[in-house]
Design a protein around this motif. Structure first.
Motif, mmCIF file in Angstrom:
data_model
loop_
_atom_site.group_PDB
_atom_site.id
_atom_site.type_symbol
_atom_site.label_atom_id
_atom_site.label_comp_id
_atom_site.label_asym_id
_atom_site.label_seq_id
_atom_site.Cartn_x
_atom_site.Cartn_y
_atom_site.Cartn_z
ATOM 1 N N TYR A 1 11.200 8.068 -8.078
ATOM 2 C CA TYR A 1 9.789 7.938 -8.439
ATOM 3 C C TYR A 1 9.585 6.834 -9.475
ATOM 4 O O TYR A 1 8.538 6.172 -9.491
ATOM 5 C CB TYR A 1 9.245 9.273 -8.947
ATOM 6 N N SER A 2 10.574 6.614 -10.341
ATOM 7 C CA SER A 2 10.495 5.502 -11.280
ATOM 8 C C SER A 2 10.516 4.169 -10.532
ATOM 9 O O SER A 2 9.797 3.231 -10.880
ATOM 10 C CB SER A 2 11.663 5.568 -12.273
ATOM 11 N N ALA A 3 11.350 4.097 -9.490
ATOM 12 C CA ALA A 3 11.373 2.892 -8.655
ATOM 13 C C ALA A 3 10.032 2.699 -7.957
ATOM 14 O O ALA A 3 9.569 1.571 -7.793
ATOM 15 C CB ALA A 3 12.501 2.999 -7.627
ATOM 16 N N MET A 4 9.403 3.808 -7.555
ATOM 17 C CA MET A 4 8.083 3.713 -6.940
ATOM 18 C C MET A 4 7.075 3.127 -7.916
ATOM 19 O O MET A 4 6.225 2.298 -7.552
ATOM 20 C CB MET A 4 7.622 5.086 -6.468
ATOM 21 N N MET A 5 7.169 3.539 -9.202
ATOM 22 C CA MET A 5 6.241 3.033 -10.198
ATOM 23 C C MET A 5 6.479 1.550 -10.497
ATOM 24 O O MET A 5 5.552 0.833 -10.866
ATOM 25 C CB MET A 5 6.345 3.852 -11.479
ATOM 26 N N VAL A 6 7.715 1.102 -10.332
ATOM 27 C CA VAL A 6 7.990 -0.336 -10.450
ATOM 28 C C VAL A 6 7.216 -1.084 -9.365
ATOM 29 O O VAL A 6 6.605 -2.135 -9.623
ATOM 30 C CB VAL A 6 9.503 -0.613 -10.335
ATOM 31 N N LEU A 7 7.202 -0.538 -8.152
ATOM 32 C CA LEU A 7 6.448 -1.161 -7.063
ATOM 33 C C LEU A 7 4.945 -1.050 -7.296
ATOM 34 O O LEU A 7 4.192 -1.989 -6.974
ATOM 35 C CB LEU A 7 6.810 -0.509 -5.729
ATOM 36 N N VAL A 8 4.491 0.076 -7.820
ATOM 37 C CA VAL A 8 3.066 0.230 -8.118
ATOM 38 C C VAL A 8 2.611 -0.877 -9.071
ATOM 39 O O VAL A 8 1.572 -1.512 -8.872
ATOM 40 C CB VAL A 8 2.778 1.616 -8.730
ATOM 41 N N ARG A 9 3.399 -1.117 -10.110
ATOM 42 C CA ARG A 9 3.057 -2.172 -11.069
ATOM 43 C C ARG A 9 3.102 -3.540 -10.397
ATOM 44 O O ARG A 9 2.212 -4.383 -10.600
ATOM 45 C CB ARG A 9 4.015 -2.127 -12.255
ATOM 46 N N TYR A 10 4.132 -3.770 -9.602
ATOM 47 C CA TYR A 10 4.293 -5.051 -8.909
ATOM 48 C C TYR A 10 3.091 -5.351 -8.008
ATOM 49 O O TYR A 10 2.513 -6.438 -8.064
ATOM 50 C CB TYR A 10 5.592 -4.999 -8.104
ATOM 51 N N PHE A 11 2.693 -4.383 -7.201
ATOM 52 C CA PHE A 11 1.578 -4.606 -6.283
ATOM 53 C C PHE A 11 0.243 -4.669 -7.015
ATOM 54 O O PHE A 11 -0.636 -5.462 -6.652
ATOM 55 C CB PHE A 11 1.538 -3.509 -5.216
ATOM 56 N N TYR B 1 0.849 -1.187 0.000
ATOM 57 C CA TYR B 1 0.000 0.000 0.000
ATOM 58 C C TYR B 1 0.888 1.242 0.000
ATOM 59 O O TYR B 1 1.919 1.284 0.649
ATOM 60 C CB TYR B 1 -0.912 0.034 1.225
ATOM 61 N N SER B 2 0.492 2.236 -0.745
ATOM 62 C CA SER B 2 1.184 3.530 -0.806
ATOM 63 C C SER B 2 2.705 3.414 -0.854
ATOM 64 O O SER B 2 3.389 3.911 0.040
ATOM 65 C CB SER B 2 0.772 4.388 0.402
ATOM 66 N N PRO B 3 3.264 2.784 -1.877
ATOM 67 C CA PRO B 3 4.731 2.793 -1.988
ATOM 68 C C PRO B 3 5.214 4.225 -2.128
ATOM 69 O O PRO B 3 4.519 5.076 -2.690
ATOM 70 C CB PRO B 3 4.994 1.971 -3.258
ATOM 71 N N ARG B 4 6.399 4.494 -1.630
ATOM 72 C CA ARG B 4 6.905 5.869 -1.632
ATOM 73 C C ARG B 4 8.336 5.901 -2.142
ATOM 74 O O ARG B 4 9.094 4.954 -1.963
ATOM 75 C CB ARG B 4 6.857 6.468 -0.225
ATOM 76 N N PRO B 5 8.719 6.997 -2.795
ATOM 77 C CA PRO B 5 10.115 7.145 -3.224
ATOM 78 C C PRO B 5 11.006 7.257 -1.995
ATOM 79 O O PRO B 5 10.607 7.832 -0.983
ATOM 80 C CB PRO B 5 10.092 8.442 -4.034
ATOM 81 N N LEU B 6 12.191 6.718 -2.097
ATOM 82 C CA LEU B 6 13.088 6.702 -0.947
ATOM 83 C C LEU B 6 14.296 7.611 -1.187
ATOM 84 O O LEU B 6 14.335 8.738 -0.692
ATOM 85 C CB LEU B 6 13.532 5.264 -0.660
#
Length: 233
Positions: free
Chosen positions: A192-202, A91-96
């Motif tokens: 933010y691109s890494a966040m979108m990788v997680l968005v797709r994954y989840f 839920y709610s992945p965030r850029p780190l």
């Protein structure tokens, strides 16, 4: 200006994960740009272990909604000189942060971040062309992922590859929608691109990921046992 420390990059307020994932999945998955994702939970290495033994956390939660195990997932967007990281747990992945490291220094820093953030799986973006084919950059990412998988398995952590085609554009669209100015976007786009990788994954419940399994059989047993966890992990 990009902070090069290990500090957490602050992210602007954003809508809940459900609305974010649905909007971007409709844009990239079933909308203007069709992406063919290989559904492959098995290893590319030759071994007696099966990928079904080491399912990604998102897949486990999909199969068993009552399952509450697993740590955080670390999204990784590998670049030639900059690597973006993001963090999420369904839920709610965030850029780190964005790391300006390469080679062994990068791999060791990734392990340090994973330990600090209570991560037990890496979700690494795999570059592909618009028609789903792998590129020269895909081979480089696979090499890094293979080395990281060995180091990660020593700690009981798994490494997965996730098709990242279009995630950079998704990230840029998202940052613009959030009102970030160009100067702010330049230093944060990788995270933010890494966040979108997680968005797709989840959003895909872990389907489409590819397990990177070390060849060493003794590491398979460590993966089966999983990470050693504190009582409050």
């Amino acid at each position: 200006k990009l902070e090069r420390s290990m500090g957490t990059m602050a992210a602007p307020p954003r809508p809940p994960f459900g609305s974010l994932s649905s909007s971007y999945s409709s844009l990239r998955f079933g909308g203007k740009i069709g992406v063919r994702v290989r559904v492959n939970a098995s290893s590319s290495a030759s071994s007696s272990a099966s990928g079904e033994e080491f399912l990604p956390n998102a897949r486990r939660r999909k199969i068993d909604p009552t399952w509450c195990g697993g740590g955080f997932s670390l999204g990784v967007d590998l670049g030639a000189s900059r690597t973006g990281l993001a963090l999420g747990k369904g839920y709610s992945p965030r850029p780190l942060i964005v790391l300006e490291l390469t080679g062994q220094k990068l791999e060791l820093r990734l392990l340090d971040v994973a330990e600090k953030e209570e991560v037990d799986e890496f979700i690494i973006g795999l570059p592909k062309s618009h028609d789903g084919k792998e590129t020269a950059q895909s081979n480089k990412v696979r090499s890094i992922a293979g080395r990281l998988a060995v180091r990660a398995a020593e700690r009981g952590w798994r490494v997965f590859l996730q098709d990242e085609h279009g995630t950079s554009l998704d990230a840029l669209d998202y940052m613009i929608d959030m009102g970030l100015k160009r100067s702010a976007r330049q230093g944060k786009i990788d995270a933010y691109s890494a966040m979108m990788v997680l968005v797709r994954y989840f959003s895909m419940s872990g389907l489409g990921t590819e397990l990177v399994l070390p060849k060493q059989l003794e590491l398979h047993e460590k993966l089966r046992k999983g990470p050693c966890r504190d009582l409050d992990f």
